[in-house]
Design a protein around this motif. Sequence first.
Motif, PDB file in Angstrom:
ATOM      1  N   THR A  77      12.018  31.549  66.705  1.00 30.99           N
ATOM      2  CA  THR A  77      13.466  31.707  66.622  1.00 30.99           C
ATOM      3  C   THR A  77      14.090  30.939  67.771  1.00 30.99           C
TER       4      THR A  77
ATOM      5  N   TYR B 243      21.918  33.822  55.434  1.00 29.46           N
ATOM      6  CA  TYR B 243      20.890  32.883  55.867  1.00 29.46           C
ATOM      7  C   TYR B 243      20.911  31.690  54.911  1.00 29.46           C
TER       8      TYR B 243
ATOM      9  N   LEU C 194       7.163  33.443  59.809  1.00 26.23           N
ATOM     10  CA  LEU C 194       8.050  33.041  60.892  1.00 26.23           C
ATOM     11  C   LEU C 194       7.237  32.467  62.039  1.00 26.23           C
TER      12      LEU C 194
ATOM     13  N   ASN D 239      17.707  29.791  69.728  1.00 26.40           N
ATOM     14  CA  ASN D 239      19.130  30.001  69.938  1.00 26.40           C
ATOM     15  C   ASN D 239      19.692  28.804  70.699  1.00 26.40           C
TER      16      ASN D 239
ATOM     17  N   PHE E 169      15.847  29.676  62.547  1.00 28.59           N
ATOM     18  CA  PHE E 169      14.499  30.214  62.391  1.00 28.59           C
ATOM     19  C   PHE E 169      13.620  29.139  61.768  1.00 28.59           C
TER      20      PHE E 169
ATOM     21  N   LEU F 202      14.190  27.412  49.500  1.00 25.70           N
ATOM     22  CA  LEU F 202      14.507  28.690  48.870  1.00 25.70           C
ATOM     23  C   LEU F 202      15.961  28.735  48.419  1.00 25.70           C
TER      24      LEU F 202
ATOM     25  N   PHE G 153      18.840  28.103  53.988  1.00 26.66           N
ATOM     26  CA  PHE G 153      17.568  27.430  54.201  1.00 26.66           C
ATOM     27  C   PHE G 153      17.691  25.931  53.998  1.00 26.66           C
TER      28      PHE G 153
ATOM     29  N   ILE H 203       9.888  25.079  56.878  1.00 25.10           N
ATOM     30  CA  ILE H 203      11.258  25.346  56.416  1.00 25.10           C
ATOM     31  C   ILE H 203      12.071  25.944  57.549  1.00 25.10           C
TER      32      ILE H 203
ATOM     33  N   TYR I 249      14.958  35.706  46.844  1.00 28.18           N
ATOM     34  CA  TYR I 249      15.018  34.253  46.795  1.00 28.18           C
ATOM     35  C   TYR I 249      14.073  33.743  45.713  1.00 28.18           C
TER      36      TYR I 249
ATOM     37  N   TYR J 130      10.008  28.464  59.818  1.00 30.25           N
ATOM     38  CA  TYR J 130       8.939  29.105  59.060  1.00 30.25           C
ATOM     39  C   TYR J 130       7.905  28.068  58.651  1.00 30.25           C
TER      40      TYR J 130
ATOM     41  N   THR K 226      21.760  30.456  65.664  1.00 27.71           N
ATOM     42  CA  THR K 226      20.348  30.826  65.611  1.00 27.71           C
ATOM     43  C   THR K 226      19.675  30.082  64.470  1.00 27.71           C
TER      44      THR K 226
ATOM     45  N   ARG L 256      21.196  31.062  60.601  1.00 24.08           N
ATOM     46  CA  ARG L 256      22.046  32.230  60.400  1.00 24.08           C
ATOM     47  C   ARG L 256      23.488  31.773  60.561  1.00 24.08           C
TER      48      ARG L 256
ATOM     49  N   ASN M 217      20.689  38.057  65.323  1.00 27.58           N
ATOM     50  CA  ASN M 217      19.548  37.192  65.599  1.00 27.58           C
ATOM     51  C   ASN M 217      18.253  37.656  64.961  1.00 27.58           C
TER      52      ASN M 217
END
Lengths: 114, 115
Positions: free
Chosen positions: B49, B104, B46, B51, B34, A44, B106, B93, A36, B36, B32, B97, A99
Amino acid sequence: AQSVTQLGSHVSVSEGALVLLRCNYSSSVPPYLFWYVQYPNQGLQLLLKYTTGATLVKGINGFEAEFKKSETSFHLTKPSAHMSDAAEYFCAVSGRSGNTPLVFGKGTRLSVIA
Amino acid sequence: GAVVSQHPSRVICKSGTSVKIECRSLDFQATTMFWYRQFPKQSLMLMATSNEGSKATYEQGVEKDKFLINHASLTLSTLTVTSAHPEDSSFYICSARDRDRGGYTFGSGTRLTVV
């Protein structure tokens, strides 16, 4: 567990010169690998990714990377640097299940000198 | 391609107040998400996470009562920084997914400054 090591926190190249940013990974399972780019105060942008198949991956803006399992490496290259390539570059690894998060290296700041 | 919209891009708040950051997946279902955090000149770490429809999983050292994550739908996840302090100032950030494409995506990040 997975981890990424980026060798060199700062790389400086002349405009038109080869860019080589190094990334080594550690993974207990077959990895997905990513590069990235991040410009200041921005998110990113994906340059390229390796999942399966051909080990030489071509990305955007002339970048490419080669997955070398024997060396656990995924180095990023570009034949000729442009001023606009100056940014922070992150190598990342993930597992293949749905996941698993991306695990990032510490980043390499690329400077391009005119 | 897949897009994650993150808002706000910048926020300044006073110590002790709470701030909510939203991430929406615009053209795909993000089962999902994530979250950060990135401190200046450092990498992305990270935090948690999440869900859809279940409680978030937090990384070691991240206070779940301070960083509240809600993922109530397949297209929206929120991070609320409660009782913010100056040391919470950072770049946050989100990353979703894409279940179908496997990649991924962002968000553009949120610069939080606590004064």
